[in-house]
Scaffold this motif. Structure first.
Motif, short mmCIF file in Angstrom:
data_model
loop_
_atom_site.label_atom_id
_atom_site.label_comp_id
_atom_site.label_asym_id
_atom_site.label_seq_id
_atom_site.Cartn_x
_atom_site.Cartn_y
_atom_site.Cartn_z
N GLY A 32 -6.73 1.27 6.88
CA GLY A 32 -5.65 0.79 6.35
C GLY A 32 -5.11 -0.66 6.90
N GLN A 33 -5.52 -0.58 8.34
CA GLN A 33 -5.09 -1.69 9.22
C GLN A 33 -5.96 -3.08 8.74
OE1 GLN A 33 -2.72 -2.21 11.49
NE2 GLN A 33 -1.89 -0.28 10.40
N TYR A 57 5.11 0.32 21.38
CA TYR A 57 5.44 0.31 20.26
C TYR A 57 5.23 1.47 19.54
CZ TYR A 57 0.24 -0.16 19.85
OH TYR A 57 -0.89 -0.21 19.80
N GLN A 68 8.94 6.47 19.45
CA GLN A 68 9.63 6.83 18.38
C GLN A 68 11.27 7.10 18.61
OE1 GLN A 68 7.97 9.45 15.36
NE2 GLN A 68 6.29 7.88 14.85
N PHE A 78 0.99 -1.31 0.03
CA PHE A 78 -0.05 -0.01 0.09
C PHE A 78 0.92 1.27 -0.01
CE2 PHE A 78 -2.44 -3.54 2.11
CZ PHE A 78 -3.67 -3.12 1.56
N SER A 97 7.05 1.83 14.18
CA SER A 97 7.33 3.30 14.49
C SER A 97 8.82 3.69 14.28
CB SER A 97 6.68 3.67 15.72
OG SER A 97 7.35 2.94 16.88
N ILE A 157 2.77 -12.92 10.78
CA ILE A 157 1.48 -13.21 11.52
C ILE A 157 0.50 -13.82 10.36
CG2 ILE A 157 0.56 -10.87 11.07
CD1 ILE A 157 -1.14 -11.22 13.78
N ALA A 158 0.28 -13.30 9.18
CA ALA A 158 -0.46 -13.89 8.30
C ALA A 158 -0.22 -15.12 7.80
CB ALA A 158 -0.32 -12.73 7.20
N ARG A 206 6.49 -8.52 4.00
CA ARG A 206 5.27 -9.02 4.60
C ARG A 206 4.34 -9.99 3.54
NH1 ARG A 206 1.11 -5.13 7.44
NH2 ARG A 206 0.79 -4.46 5.54
N TYR A 236 10.15 -2.12 16.52
CA TYR A 236 8.66 -1.94 16.06
C TYR A 236 8.61 -0.95 14.89
CZ TYR A 236 6.81 -3.96 20.30
OH TYR A 236 6.39 -4.85 21.06
N ALA A 243 -5.17 -4.04 4.99
CA ALA A 243 -3.78 -4.71 4.86
C ALA A 243 -4.04 -6.31 5.36
CB ALA A 243 -2.72 -4.26 5.69
N GLN A 280 -4.89 -3.15 18.87
CA GLN A 280 -4.26 -1.89 18.84
C GLN A 280 -5.21 -0.75 19.48
OE1 GLN A 280 -2.89 -0.38 15.00
NE2 GLN A 280 -3.11 -2.52 14.14
N LEU A 292 -3.91 -9.61 3.08
CA LEU A 292 -2.94 -10.69 3.53
C LEU A 292 -3.73 -11.91 3.68
CD1 LEU A 292 -0.74 -8.77 5.83
CD2 LEU A 292 0.15 -10.28 3.79
N ASN A 344 0.85 0.45 5.77
CA ASN A 344 0.07 -0.20 6.68
C ASN A 344 0.50 -1.57 7.35
OD1 ASN A 344 -2.03 1.55 5.81
ND2 ASN A 344 -2.85 0.14 4.23
N LEU A 345 1.83 -1.31 7.92
CA LEU A 345 2.36 -2.21 8.76
C LEU A 345 1.53 -2.34 10.00
CD1 LEU A 345 5.98 -1.79 8.40
CD2 LEU A 345 4.71 -3.32 7.31
N PHE A 346 1.48 -3.43 10.69
CA PHE A 346 0.75 -3.43 12.04
C PHE A 346 1.75 -2.98 12.95
CE2 PHE A 346 -0.75 -7.37 9.56
CZ PHE A 346 -1.72 -6.84 8.90
N PRO A 347 1.29 -1.69 13.61
CA PRO A 347 2.28 -1.14 14.72
C PRO A 347 2.64 -1.74 15.75
CG PRO A 347 0.12 0.17 14.60
CD PRO A 347 0.36 -1.01 13.53
N HIS A 348 1.56 -2.53 16.25
CA HIS A 348 1.87 -3.25 17.30
C HIS A 348 2.81 -4.62 17.57
CE1 HIS A 348 -1.47 -5.41 15.34
NE2 HIS A 348 -1.63 -6.43 16.57
N LEU A 349 3.01 -4.84 16.34
CA LEU A 349 3.82 -6.06 16.32
C LEU A 349 5.13 -5.82 15.61
CD1 LEU A 349 1.28 -8.26 14.18
CD2 LEU A 349 1.78 -8.29 16.58
N MET A 374 -6.59 -12.59 5.61
CA MET A 374 -7.30 -12.77 6.79
C MET A 374 -8.80 -12.60 6.77
SD MET A 374 -4.88 -11.10 9.82
CE MET A 374 -3.05 -10.86 9.56
#
Lengths: 252, 223
Positions: B119-120, B218, B221, A95, A147, A112-113, A161, A145, B123, B142, B127, A99-104, B129
């Protein structure tokens, strides 16, 4: 057999018709760059392919199998949703905004997928993920992470990914548009590398130089239709259509 | 100073207060997720039911809900079946407070889910899901950090609102000290109660601050 085939695809959002009858066939190993002004329907076409948007009319085939057939916003064929999901996982997507997963962490973003969708073995997929991260030049960032990464690094993780799902086709939706200019090169480099390895790629981009260099075919879209297509030499250097000429004049 | 009987009475009252608040926040969070997903659902029935639930339980006083469960339902039951049915006041309080906090927490959770960038979800779907996998593995985790502050708020409100249970024959902290104050005409008991409430809410505040920092790891920064 073509990897992807669109037959007379239309897509409307309410009264706004964004795709007005698109026919397109993409062959295995082909690298197709789609160019055109904002609002010409390029991104929508990509998003229709993997069902992020449902088409209003037309047919979509993925690897020769019917993935969608609709008329007036209604399904003409009941297609098993599990089959659709499987077909869509053959399409990897990158994208504009990563749109990375920020909590991972980076490595978990990549694994993960495969773990939850393909029930992949955790140890095996981590090995594969590390190889992919090495390939995009980020194996040293695996525990960070998102970020804490630059935009270019984040986009390269997003590419890894998508690759971890072992897609047959990679779709890129303006992958460098959100990047600072000095970071564009590293992402394009990764994509070039992927193209050289024979991946089938559909790239929506404003990077005309890149399109010229790596594309087997360039498609110019305007107002919801494919206006002109051909080799980069044909479309970018010697465009025949007035609309193509005026678009290229504006951005070059 | 307090004698031993009074000390134990205050202790018991505090336990009642804390128990109700904890049960209500836990059950409220659990059912709140379900009601929130109902509100976000494209299914019209699920959507209408959860909308109605929130409308009713946010739109009427908690005290009224407590009365309905503790007083009205036994009467309705008696009228319709001819049998008596008594609800344990503690159970009645658990039910009323949980139903009420479910409505508030559902709105908090819904707003938190909607605040996650679309977007989450895209995405995750790209993938492969399913909606359910994307929700449980990507979107809802999140929301946790964003939920901590408003849920802490709700928890503190609940803890203080437990004083309403004095109306259904329960001796919570406030009613206990009020009884003591009126029996020997001493205002100092109210100070004790205030101190205990503040002590409890301080624990919640500090704990929730810690949780928030931890969950936000997470998002930090730079180096």
């Amino acid at each position: 057999m073509s990897m992807v085939k669109l037959v007379n695809v239309r897509k409307s959002f309410g009264n706004l018709e964004v795709l007005k009858g698109v026919d397109l066939e993409i062959q295995p190993g082909e690298v197709v760059c789609i160019i055109g002004a904002s609002g010409s329907g390029k991104s929508t076409m990509l998003r229709c392919l993997n069902h992020l948007e449902r088409i209003t009319d037309g047919e979509i085939y993925i690897e020769g199998e019917l993935a969608d057939k609709r008329e007036n916003n209604k399904d003409l064929m009941k297609i098993d949703p599990v089959k659709v999901q499987t077909l869509c996982t053959d399409l990897g997507m990158v994208f504009q905004n990563f749109n990375l997963f920020p909590h991972l962490s980076v490595i978990d973003n990549v694994t993960i997928a495969p773990i939850i969708v393909k029930k992949a073995d955790k140890n095996e997929i981590e090995k594969i993920a590390l190889d992919l991260l090495k390939e995009v030049g980020l194996s040293d960032k695996k525990d960070e992470y998102p970020s804490r990464l630059s935009g270019g690094q984040q986009q390269r993780v997003a590419i890894a990914r998508a690759l971890a799902m072992d897609p047959k086709i990679m779709m890129f939706d303006e992958p460098t548009s959100a990047l600072d200019p000095e970071l564009v090169g590293e992402v394009l480099g990764t994509m070039r590398h992927l193209a050289e390895k024979g991946m089938t790629m559909i790239i929506v981009t404003h990077e005309i130089g890149f399109a010229r260099e790596v594309a087997d075919r360039v498609i110019f879209m305007d107002q919801g239709v494919i206006c002109e297509q051909g080799t980069p030499e044909d479309v970018i250097l010697n465009p025949k259509e007035e609309r193509t000429k005026s678009f290229l004049n504006k951005i070059l | 100073m307090l004698n031993q009987t009074q000390l134990w009475a205050i202790f018991d009252g505090t336990v009642v207060t804390v128990e109700i608040a904890i049960v209500a926040i836990i059950l409220g969070a659990f059912f709140g997720v379900i009601v929130a997903l109902g509100r976000l659902s494209k299914n019209k029935v699920a959507n209408a039911v959860s909308w109605f639930y929130i409308w009713f339980f946010r739109g009427t006083p908690l005290l009224l809900q407590l009365f309905i469960i503790y007083f009205a339902i036994p009467i309705i039951y008696l009228d319709s079946t001819g049998m008596t049915f008594n609800i344990n006041p503690m159970v009645g309080a658990f039910i009323a407070f949980s139903l009420n906090s479910t409505a508030y927490l559902a709105e908090i959770i819904r707003a938190a889910i909607e605040s996650i960038d679309s977007g989450q979800m895209e995405a995750a779907k790209a993938l492969g899901m399913s909606y359910r996998q994307a929700m449980t593995k990507i979107v809802i985790p999140q929301t946790f950090k964003r939920l901590v502050a408003p849920v802490g708020n709700e928890f503190i409100m609940l803890l203080k609102d437990t004083s309403l249970v004095s109306t259904i024959a329960l001796f919570d902290l406030l009613r206990t000290v009020k009884t003591m104050a009126s029996s020997d005409g001493n205002w100092i008991y109210y100070v004790y109660a205030a101190a205990i409430y503040l002590f409890l809410t301080t624990i919640i505040q500090v704990a929730f601050d810690k949780i928030e920092k931890k969950l936000g790891v997470y998002e930090r920064q730079g180096n």
